[in-house]
Design a protein around this motif. Structure first.
Motif, PDB file in Angstrom:
ATOM      1  N   LYS A  67      21.642  26.998 -41.224  1.00 22.39           N
ATOM      2  CA  LYS A  67      21.529  27.206 -42.671  1.00 22.39           C
ATOM      3  C   LYS A  67      20.220  27.925 -43.013  1.00 22.39           C
ATOM      4  O   LYS A  67      20.178  28.779 -43.918  1.00 22.39           O
ATOM      5  CB  LYS A  67      21.604  25.859 -43.398  1.00 22.39           C
ATOM      6  CG  LYS A  67      22.979  25.206 -43.342  1.00 22.39           C
ATOM      7  CD  LYS A  67      23.001  23.892 -44.117  1.00 22.39           C
ATOM      8  CE  LYS A  67      24.402  23.289 -44.130  1.00 22.39           C
ATOM      9  NZ  LYS A  67      24.439  22.011 -44.887  1.00 22.39           N
ATOM     10  N   ARG A  73      20.559  31.668 -42.393  1.00 19.63           N
ATOM     11  CA  ARG A  73      21.266  32.361 -43.473  1.00 19.63           C
ATOM     12  C   ARG A  73      20.400  32.429 -44.734  1.00 19.63           C
ATOM     13  O   ARG A  73      20.436  33.421 -45.472  1.00 19.63           O
ATOM     14  CB  ARG A  73      22.584  31.651 -43.762  1.00 19.63           C
ATOM     15  CG  ARG A  73      23.539  31.696 -42.588  1.00 19.63           C
ATOM     16  CD  ARG A  73      24.916  31.174 -42.934  1.00 19.63           C
ATOM     17  NE  ARG A  73      25.606  32.038 -43.879  1.00 19.63           N
ATOM     18  CZ  ARG A  73      25.914  31.684 -45.126  1.00 19.63           C
ATOM     19  NH1 ARG A  73      25.575  30.488 -45.587  1.00 19.63           N
ATOM     20  NH2 ARG A  73      26.546  32.511 -45.925  1.00 19.63           N
ATOM     21  N   GLN A  92      33.813  25.822 -43.215  1.00  8.67           N
ATOM     22  CA  GLN A  92      32.837  26.665 -43.908  1.00  8.67           C
ATOM     23  C   GLN A  92      32.339  27.784 -43.001  1.00  8.67           C
ATOM     24  O   GLN A  92      32.230  28.951 -43.417  1.00  8.67           O
ATOM     25  CB  GLN A  92      31.652  25.820 -44.388  1.00  8.67           C
ATOM     26  CG  GLN A  92      31.988  24.872 -45.534  1.00  8.67           C
ATOM     27  CD  GLN A  92      30.837  23.950 -45.887  1.00  8.67           C
ATOM     28  OE1 GLN A  92      29.714  24.159 -45.440  1.00  8.67           O
ATOM     29  NE2 GLN A  92      31.122  22.915 -46.667  1.00  8.67           N
ATOM     30  N   ILE A  93      32.050  27.436 -41.753  1.00  3.35           N
ATOM     31  CA  ILE A  93      31.577  28.452 -40.800  1.00  3.35           C
ATOM     32  C   ILE A  93      32.686  29.456 -40.505  1.00  3.35           C
ATOM     33  O   ILE A  93      32.425  30.660 -40.347  1.00  3.35           O
ATOM     34  CB  ILE A  93      31.060  27.765 -39.519  1.00  3.35           C
ATOM     35  CG1 ILE A  93      29.801  26.962 -39.836  1.00  3.35           C
ATOM     36  CG2 ILE A  93      30.781  28.787 -38.419  1.00  3.35           C
ATOM     37  CD1 ILE A  93      29.370  26.007 -38.759  1.00  3.35           C
ATOM     38  N   CYS A 132      34.909  30.486 -42.626  1.00  2.00           N
ATOM     39  CA  CYS A 132      34.885  31.404 -43.767  1.00  2.00           C
ATOM     40  C   CYS A 132      33.760  32.426 -43.622  1.00  2.00           C
ATOM     41  O   CYS A 132      33.927  33.614 -43.967  1.00  2.00           O
ATOM     42  CB  CYS A 132      34.704  30.635 -45.074  1.00  2.00           C
ATOM     43  SG  CYS A 132      36.120  29.605 -45.520  1.00  2.00           S
ATOM     44  N   GLN A 133      32.623  31.966 -43.088  1.00  2.00           N
ATOM     45  CA  GLN A 133      31.492  32.883 -42.911  1.00  2.00           C
ATOM     46  C   GLN A 133      31.757  33.915 -41.819  1.00  2.00           C
ATOM     47  O   GLN A 133      31.264  35.044 -41.891  1.00  2.00           O
ATOM     48  CB  GLN A 133      30.223  32.077 -42.615  1.00  2.00           C
ATOM     49  CG  GLN A 133      29.713  31.316 -43.827  1.00  2.00           C
ATOM     50  CD  GLN A 133      28.915  30.091 -43.482  1.00  2.00           C
ATOM     51  OE1 GLN A 133      28.428  29.944 -42.358  1.00  2.00           O
ATOM     52  NE2 GLN A 133      28.766  29.175 -44.444  1.00  2.00           N
ATOM     53  N   THR A 134      32.571  33.564 -40.823  1.00  2.00           N
ATOM     54  CA  THR A 134      32.950  34.564 -39.820  1.00  2.00           C
ATOM     55  C   THR A 134      33.825  35.646 -40.449  1.00  2.00           C
ATOM     56  O   THR A 134      33.742  36.819 -40.063  1.00  2.00           O
ATOM     57  CB  THR A 134      33.695  33.920 -38.637  1.00  2.00           C
ATOM     58  OG1 THR A 134      34.969  33.410 -39.080  1.00  2.00           O
ATOM     59  CG2 THR A 134      32.892  32.809 -37.993  1.00  2.00           C
ATOM     60  N   LEU A 186      33.590  36.638 -43.609  1.00  2.00           N
ATOM     61  CA  LEU A 186      32.709  37.458 -44.436  1.00  2.00           C
ATOM     62  C   LEU A 186      31.913  38.462 -43.608  1.00  2.00           C
ATOM     63  O   LEU A 186      31.632  39.573 -44.062  1.00  2.00           O
ATOM     64  CB  LEU A 186      31.748  36.572 -45.235  1.00  2.00           C
ATOM     65  CG  LEU A 186      32.378  35.688 -46.321  1.00  2.00           C
ATOM     66  CD1 LEU A 186      31.354  34.725 -46.894  1.00  2.00           C
ATOM     67  CD2 LEU A 186      32.958  36.564 -47.432  1.00  2.00           C
ATOM     68  N   THR A 187      31.545  38.070 -42.391  1.00  2.00           N
ATOM     69  CA  THR A 187      30.756  38.957 -41.530  1.00  2.00           C
ATOM     70  C   THR A 187      31.627  39.893 -40.705  1.00  2.00           C
ATOM     71  O   THR A 187      31.099  40.767 -40.010  1.00  2.00           O
ATOM     72  CB  THR A 187      29.864  38.128 -40.577  1.00  2.00           C
ATOM     73  OG1 THR A 187      30.704  37.226 -39.830  1.00  2.00           O
ATOM     74  CG2 THR A 187      28.822  37.333 -41.344  1.00  2.00           C
ATOM     75  N   ASP A 207      35.435  37.516 -37.255  1.00  2.00           N
ATOM     76  CA  ASP A 207      36.482  36.527 -37.002  1.00  2.00           C
ATOM     77  C   ASP A 207      37.451  36.957 -35.911  1.00  2.00           C
ATOM     78  O   ASP A 207      38.247  36.141 -35.437  1.00  2.00           O
ATOM     79  CB  ASP A 207      37.252  36.228 -38.289  1.00  2.00           C
ATOM     80  CG  ASP A 207      37.795  37.482 -38.931  1.00  2.00           C
ATOM     81  OD1 ASP A 207      37.035  38.454 -39.081  1.00  2.00           O
ATOM     82  OD2 ASP A 207      38.989  37.509 -39.298  1.00  2.00           O
TER      83      ASP A 207
END
Length: 566
Positions: A126, A129, A158-159, A161-163, A165-166, A169
């Motif tokens: 965290k 980020r 949550q992680i 979802c962050q993959t 966004l970046t 995935d």
């Protein structure tokens, strides 16, 4: 002037310098003699560190030369700290890093994911980020490993979802980590959706999905994936996951069947595969196959680890060769608490209670601290030989001396010991006083005690509780009907039979196993599916006829008896 504390470090630097500049160079006057570059010297020094003192000295070497500003060198230093187990020191060095980047954060997250401070790894992610640093294809697998250990599905989603966004995935390492995370958290549907959604499927991804199903007990699905997996991708891990899954689900026949398939595909088993196969052999009592595995391990020079030898002890003990199990135990130089417990359990299984107690005494003399499983084994051994006082003493000792809180299994062993010895009132009183609901094993012990000591009322009481706990166990109903009949309570007996019919409880057919030529064959009453059924039936009729011929002449001298052929 050099102090005594500086001298060892000076010698270490000198030895490293000589390594970079051979002794012959010392006699060449034309070439200037100098120390190697600081970054090369630092890496070599870190490899030679063995304690916190030398790490402090290397750190002191770094600071005046500003080597701690080099992220790769600082990462190397943190790796050395983590390898030696100095977690707090490594973390403090990281927190004082001048300009940490994603690479250094990855190093620290990976380090924390292997330590006991795994929650700190999440907080560090965290922080990464929050500082605006971009996570990469190494960051996500490391932090997802932490989520897997914690089974923290909310953090995991949550992680995930962050993959997205970046845009990472679809990276193979990230997908594998996500599949492992969802599988370990019991979300196999999500894991399989990820597995189906990618257009690449390497060996690691297949194995992650197979292991996920096997871990939660859905072994048939794991095997289905193994069958659909391209043969060129199947490796020892793929097969071992399925074999171990069947063994853990008490389906040893299937475990051995898959092991046979593995052999036919010429896949060399490793130590983990051998552990799974030996577990299946122990459950089946498949001595011939277990001996083959033992010989295979010796002939192939596999690493005979303590867990592998423990599995051999367990297999031989459960297959009837307690002497061979004891021989392996005695030959072991390093014994863990599991080793001692396995040997004690083996003696108890064979009714050798006094040998089990002597083994427990040896364990204590050797300074090995018993665990809760050890006490289950020793309490069971005491029950088998009727040492009630010793059983009570061991039960009290586990809390007073070793601080182990008794579980329902320990209470069950003590109740069994009291029941076998005829202390039925004390056994019932203990059932009422124990801080757990009595399970089927406890009531089964009271039932066995009631049969031994002809206490029909206690037997009926135990069976009534067993029927509530195991409503589809046909054996409980049959015993209850027989007990009511023996008491002349015919109405209750009829009621029990009606209850069995109303619940559609089927009587489990009898079965047996036989091992021949390293293969285990299972026979079930009423089953005609065996390919050689006709030959087996003909042979059994012949044996039955010969037994009847022997039986009739003996009736006059021995008295009549019932011979039941299933």
């Amino acid at each position: 002037m050099q102090t005594d504390q500086q001298m060892p470090f000076r010698r270490m630097i000198l030895s490293v310098t000589v390594r970079f500049w051979p002794p012959s160079c010392l006699f060449e006057t034309r070439r200037p003699i100098s120390t190697p570059p600081p970054h090369l010297l630092l890496r070599t020094l870190l490899k030679r560190c063995s304690n916190l003192k030398t790490l402090h000295q290397v750190h002191a070497f770094m600071l005046p030369r500003a080597l701690h500003h080099d992220v790769s060198l600082l990462s190397f230093f943190i790796d050395a700290c983590s390898f030696l187990g100095f977690f707090v020191y490594a973390y403090s060095v990281f927190l004082r890093a001048p300009h940490p980047n994603t690479f250094l954060y990855n190093t620290m997250i990976r380090f924390l994911s292997r330590s006991d401070s795994i929650v700190e790894a999440i907080l560090l992610y965290k922080k990464l980020r929050a500082h605006g640093l971009p996570p990469d294809t190494y960051t996500f697998p490391f932090v997802l490993k932490v989520v897997t250990r914690l089974s923290a599905i909310r953090w995991g989603t949550q992680i995930h979802c962050q993959t997205l966004l970046t845009g990472l995935d679809y990276d193979v390492h990230v997908v594998i980590a996500l599949v492992q995370m969802y599988s370990s958290c019991g979300c196999l549907g999500d894991a399989h959706q990820l597995f189906d959604g990618v257009n690449f499927r390497n060996v690691a991804l297949w194995n992650a999905m197979i292991a996920g199903y096997a871990k939660v007990g859905e072994v048939d699905k794991a095997r289905g994936l193994l069958e659909h997996m391209p043969q060129c991708h199947r490796n020892v891990i793929s097969w071992t996951c399925v074999i171990a899954g069947y063994a853990q689900m008490d389906r040893p026949n299937e475990a051995i069947e898959v092991f046979r398939r593995m052999q036919l595909e010429n896949v060399e088993p490793d130590e983990i595969a051998m552990l799974a196969v030996l577990s299946a052999c122990a459950d089946l009592g498949a001595l011939q196959l277990g001996e083959w595995v033992h010989n295979y391990v010796g002939n192939r020079g596999l690493n005979q680890t303590v867990p592998l030898k423990n599995a051999l002890i367990d297999m031989y003990a459960k297959s009837g060769k307690i002497g061979k199990a004891f021989q392996i135990f005695e030959d072991m130089k390093n014994k863990s608490v599991v080793t001692w417990t396995t040997m004690i359990s083996g003696f108890a299984l064979h009714g050798l209670g006094r040998e089990a107690i002597e083994m427990f005494s040896r364990m204590q003399r050797d300074g090995v601290k018993p665990n809760d499983i050890t006490f289950i084994a020793i309490l069971s051994a005491c029950a088998h030989v009727g040492l009630v006082k010793l059983c009570v003493w061991c039960f009290n000792t586990m809390r007073s001396t070793y601080g182990i809180k008794p579980k329902v299994e320990h209470y069950g062993c003590l109740i069994d010991s009291l029941g076998r010895a005829g202390f039925l009132h004390e056994a019932q009183e203990l059932v009422r006083r124990m801080p757990f609901e009595a399970n089927a094993a406890v009531w089964g012990s009271l039932l066995a005690a009631s049969n031994i000591h002809r206490d029909l009322e206690l037997g009926v009481c135990a069976l009534q509780h067993l029927i509530k706990l195991e409503p589809y166990n046909s054996g409980n109903y049959v015993l209850l009907c027989n007990m009511y009949s023996s008491l002349g309570r015919w109405d209750e007996s009829r009621t029990a039979r009606k209850m069995m019919r109303d619940k559609d409880v089927k009587k489990m057919p009898g079965g047996s196993f036989i091992e021949l030529n390293n293969r285990v064959y299972e026979f079930i009453a009423g089953d005609t599916s065996h390919p050689q059924f006709s030959m087996i039936e003909e042979l059994l009729f012949g044996v039955d006829g010969k037994l009847k011929m022997i039986e009739y002449p003996q009736r006059d001298s021995v008295g009549s008896y019932e011979f039941d052929m299933v």
